[in-house]
Design a protein around this motif. Structure first.
Motif, mmCIF file in Angstrom:
data_model
loop_
_atom_site.group_PDB
_atom_site.id
_atom_site.type_symbol
_atom_site.label_atom_id
_atom_site.label_comp_id
_atom_site.label_asym_id
_atom_site.label_seq_id
_atom_site.Cartn_x
_atom_site.Cartn_y
_atom_site.Cartn_z
ATOM 1 N N GLY A 192 -8.805 16.940 10.878
ATOM 2 C CA GLY A 192 -9.700 16.873 9.551
ATOM 3 C C GLY A 192 -10.418 15.597 8.981
ATOM 4 N N GLN A 193 -11.326 15.238 8.352
ATOM 5 C CA GLN A 193 -11.553 14.352 8.145
ATOM 6 C C GLN A 193 -11.994 14.182 6.527
ATOM 7 O OE1 GLN A 193 -12.085 11.600 9.932
ATOM 8 N NE2 GLN A 193 -11.669 12.540 11.810
ATOM 9 N N SER A 194 -11.271 15.101 5.845
ATOM 10 C CA SER A 194 -11.763 15.267 4.605
ATOM 11 C C SER A 194 -10.877 14.431 3.926
ATOM 12 C CB SER A 194 -11.142 16.833 4.079
ATOM 13 O OG SER A 194 -9.477 16.494 3.997
ATOM 14 N N PRO A 195 -11.488 13.960 2.526
ATOM 15 C CA PRO A 195 -10.817 13.161 1.745
ATOM 16 C C PRO A 195 -10.004 13.123 2.029
ATOM 17 C CG PRO A 195 -12.653 13.693 1.093
ATOM 18 C CD PRO A 195 -12.992 14.441 1.917
ATOM 19 N N GLN A 196 -8.965 13.788 1.759
ATOM 20 C CA GLN A 196 -7.104 14.765 1.129
ATOM 21 C C GLN A 196 -6.571 14.015 2.451
ATOM 22 O OE1 GLN A 196 -10.047 16.504 0.501
ATOM 23 N NE2 GLN A 196 -9.819 17.878 -1.059
ATOM 24 N N ILE A 197 -7.694 15.061 3.825
ATOM 25 C CA ILE A 197 -6.021 14.448 4.892
ATOM 26 C C ILE A 197 -6.187 12.973 5.508
ATOM 27 C CG2 ILE A 197 -8.288 14.746 6.735
ATOM 28 C CD1 ILE A 197 -4.346 16.669 6.213
ATOM 29 N N VAL A 198 -7.438 12.610 5.160
ATOM 30 C CA VAL A 198 -7.862 10.947 5.521
ATOM 31 C C VAL A 198 -6.159 10.367 4.398
ATOM 32 C CG1 VAL A 198 -8.971 9.138 5.642
ATOM 33 C CG2 VAL A 198 -9.736 10.958 6.430
ATOM 34 N N ASN A 199 -5.889 10.831 3.511
ATOM 35 C CA ASN A 199 -5.180 9.992 2.268
ATOM 36 C C ASN A 199 -4.803 9.956 2.557
ATOM 37 O OD1 ASN A 199 -5.214 8.963 -0.283
ATOM 38 N ND2 ASN A 199 -3.448 10.609 -0.886
ATOM 39 N N CYS A 200 -3.478 11.830 2.953
ATOM 40 C CA CYS A 200 -2.084 11.715 3.646
ATOM 41 C C CYS A 200 -1.945 10.552 5.217
ATOM 42 C CB CYS A 200 -2.272 13.190 4.040
ATOM 43 S SG CYS A 200 -1.960 13.996 2.223
ATOM 44 N N LEU A 201 -2.919 10.861 5.718
ATOM 45 C CA LEU A 201 -2.953 9.568 7.505
ATOM 46 C C LEU A 201 -3.075 8.641 6.435
ATOM 47 C CD1 LEU A 201 -5.384 11.821 9.485
ATOM 48 C CD2 LEU A 201 -3.167 11.848 9.860
ATOM 49 N N GLY A 202 -2.743 8.289 6.202
ATOM 50 C CA GLY A 202 -3.460 6.789 5.639
ATOM 51 C C GLY A 202 -1.705 6.378 4.752
ATOM 52 N N GLN A 203 -1.125 7.577 4.195
ATOM 53 C CA GLN A 203 0.075 6.990 4.140
ATOM 54 C C GLN A 203 0.923 7.340 4.801
ATOM 55 O OE1 GLN A 203 -0.288 10.519 0.564
ATOM 56 N NE2 GLN A 203 0.872 8.514 -0.054
ATOM 57 N N VAL A 204 0.561 8.170 6.135
ATOM 58 C CA VAL A 204 1.533 8.368 7.098
ATOM 59 C C VAL A 204 1.199 7.303 7.911
ATOM 60 C CG1 VAL A 204 2.068 9.618 9.581
ATOM 61 C CG2 VAL A 204 1.168 10.821 7.654
ATOM 62 N N PHE A 205 0.404 6.016 8.144
ATOM 63 C CA PHE A 205 0.151 5.170 9.011
ATOM 64 C C PHE A 205 1.402 3.827 8.057
ATOM 65 C CE2 PHE A 205 -1.257 1.073 9.573
ATOM 66 C CZ PHE A 205 -1.002 0.425 10.293
ATOM 67 N N GLU A 206 1.530 3.837 6.175
ATOM 68 C CA GLU A 206 2.255 3.422 5.912
ATOM 69 C C GLU A 206 3.257 3.069 5.533
ATOM 70 O OE1 GLU A 206 0.595 3.511 1.985
ATOM 71 O OE2 GLU A 206 -1.498 2.728 2.865
ATOM 72 N N ALA A 207 3.657 4.635 5.939
ATOM 73 C CA ALA A 207 5.700 5.060 6.536
ATOM 74 C C ALA A 207 5.905 4.820 7.457
ATOM 75 C CB ALA A 207 5.998 6.792 5.822
#
Length: 473
Positions: free
Chosen positions: A139-154
């Protein structure tokens, strides 16, 4: 270009912020009520929202969550009055990025805004296909991109992660993504479903046991914590752990050592913990059913996973990915989709989230057999029945809501008659917004078609869209 929404009924502050952001070159809109804010944020994707606490139709704190779940998944900055510490605290715990205390200086606003925009741009870069291993997370929705950003940071640190999300939102996939993008990627990833773990065996499964520790323990056995040494241990449904196991797990996280059942000495294990739950652990902690100190340890890095119904724009990508995967698994030719297939599944709320959708797709492949195109009638019969019922229910609810709104407007008009000019302007504005929304939907954002349908001139259409903060496409 970043988009900013200012929500403040104070003309001086609202105009000050609006003009300042416009001068900085940002696309900026301004509204004065919670209702207008939610309506415009549902249409326009914003990056940053400046939200006043005291609004004419309620507290801004009450809509932080709703605003953060709008299409842009914006960061929210609360504007709070001087000497309102409770409002500032509640703003942050409710998910606000930060708060501004009145009176504020424009240089402080600028600095805060720059930090937010830089954070969002960095997160967007980090979740690009080349930067993040995201197998199965589609997915590329803002919701999933936001979560993936947090995954990267974690993934950059070893702090414990707590994933919140409904059943079927892919908590284990996110846990694996954190592991696969971390320095522990070449070490073990072990998953334990705490809900399926019998209380009598939980300690042995996690910590291991020595020979003779209990009846049937004919040999020593390593536990999951030992096996996860150097890697990641994923505890799903952690809210199901008993109070006794919660206490023992807390000690392991604090001391980084454990003791097998029947053992005489402590052993060390360098593992990273990722936990997940679909329960409200804060409420459980308040009720004494979950240890508060353990909750603090677990949520060093909390991530909220969005339900599928809030990111329906991802459904087509999810279908493409899983149909390709399933067809490959069954060694059959890839299948296409009819247009009404997506109309059907996008009209359903998917309470079982992605897991339920994938199950329906696998059924559809079997039902289609040699047919190359998947149609709605290939979906499970019980699902088609739910889709039909939900579609009619939504339509009826929308009709009832419209009638209720009209009735309420009449009652309000009878109780407190506003000046005719104000009443006329309010109603015209509302009707214009409704018409423009329907026009954008029917024309699918195409300018030529919109002009033909509306019979408006190009300049008049653009004026109306700008007036209501809307756009085509």
């Amino acid at each position: 270009m970043p988009r900013i929404l200012v929500i403040d009924d104070d003309p001086a502050i609202g105009k000050l912020l609006f003009n300042h952001f416009e001068e900085m070159g940002y696309i900026t809109h301004r509204v004065v009520t919670s209702e207008d804010a939610l309506n415009i944020a549902a249409i326009e994707p914003y990056d940053v929202i400046f939200l006043d606490v005291r609004l004419p139709d309620g507290s801004g704190l009450d809509i932080i969550g709703q605003l953060k779940n709008t299409p842009g998944r914006p960061e929210v900055v609360i504007i709070t009055g001087y000497g309102e510490p409770d409002g500032a605290e509640l703003a942050i715990t409710s998910g606000a990025w930060d708060y501004l205390e009145k009176p504020f200086k424009l240089k402080d606003v600028t600095l805060l805004l720059m930090r937010v925009i830089e954070h969002r741009e960095r997160r967007q870069r980090n979740v690009s296909q080349n930067a993040l291993k995201r197998e199965g997370l589609v997915g590329q929705s803002p919701q999933i991109v936001n979560c993936l950003g947090q995954v990267f940071e974690a993934a950059q640190v070893d702090a414990s992660v707590l994933l919140f999300g409904e059943t079927g939102t892919g908590k284990e996939l996110f846990a694996r993504a954190i592991h696969n993008n971390s320095r522990r990627a070449d070490k073990p990833f072990l998953a334990v479903d705490c809900a399926a773990l019998p209380e009598t065996l939980a300690e042995s499964v996690l910590f291991g046991h020595e020979r003779g520790a209990f009846t049937g323990a004919h040999a020593s056995q390593e536990g999951m914590i030992a096996q996860a040494n150097g890697g990641t241990l994923f505890l799903d449904e952690i809210g199901e752990l008993s109070p006794a196991m919660q206490a023992k797990l807390l000690r392991v996280l604090q001391e980084r050592v454990y003791r097998p059942v029947g053992g005489r000495r402590d052993l060390a294990s360098d593992f990273r913990l990722v936990a997940a739950t679909n329960r409200q652990l804060e409420i459980m902690a308040e009720e004494g059913r979950f240890r508060t100190d353990l909750l603090f340890r677990l949520r060093a890095f909390p991530i909220d996973l969005p339900p599928l119904r809030t990111r329906k724009e991802d459904i087509k990508d999810i279908c493409d990915y899983h149909i390709g995967r399933l067809c490959g698994h069954y060694a059959i030719e890839a299948k296409g989709f009819s247009r009404d297939f997506f109309e059907a599944i996008e009209g359903y709320d998917w309470p079982g989230n992605v897991r339920e959708l994938v199950g329906a797709l696998e059924y559809a492949i079997g039902a289609a057999f040699a047919e190359p195109i998947l149609c709605p009638h290939h979906l499970p019969k019980n699902l088609r029945a739910k889709i039909a019922k939900q579609t009619i229910t939504h339509r009826n609810n929308a009709h009832a809501e419209q009638e209720g709104q009209q009735t309420q407007e009449l009652l309000t008009l009878e109780l407190r008659l506003p000046p005719f000019r104000q009443w006329r302007v309010d109603h015209i504005n509302r009707m214009e917004r409704e018409y423009l929304g329907a026009l954008i939907a029917q024309s699918e954002g195409d300018l030529r078609q919109a002009l033909e349908l509306s019979e408006l001139s190009r300049s008049r259409l653009y004026d109306l869209l700008a007036k209501h903060g809307m756009k085509l496409g």
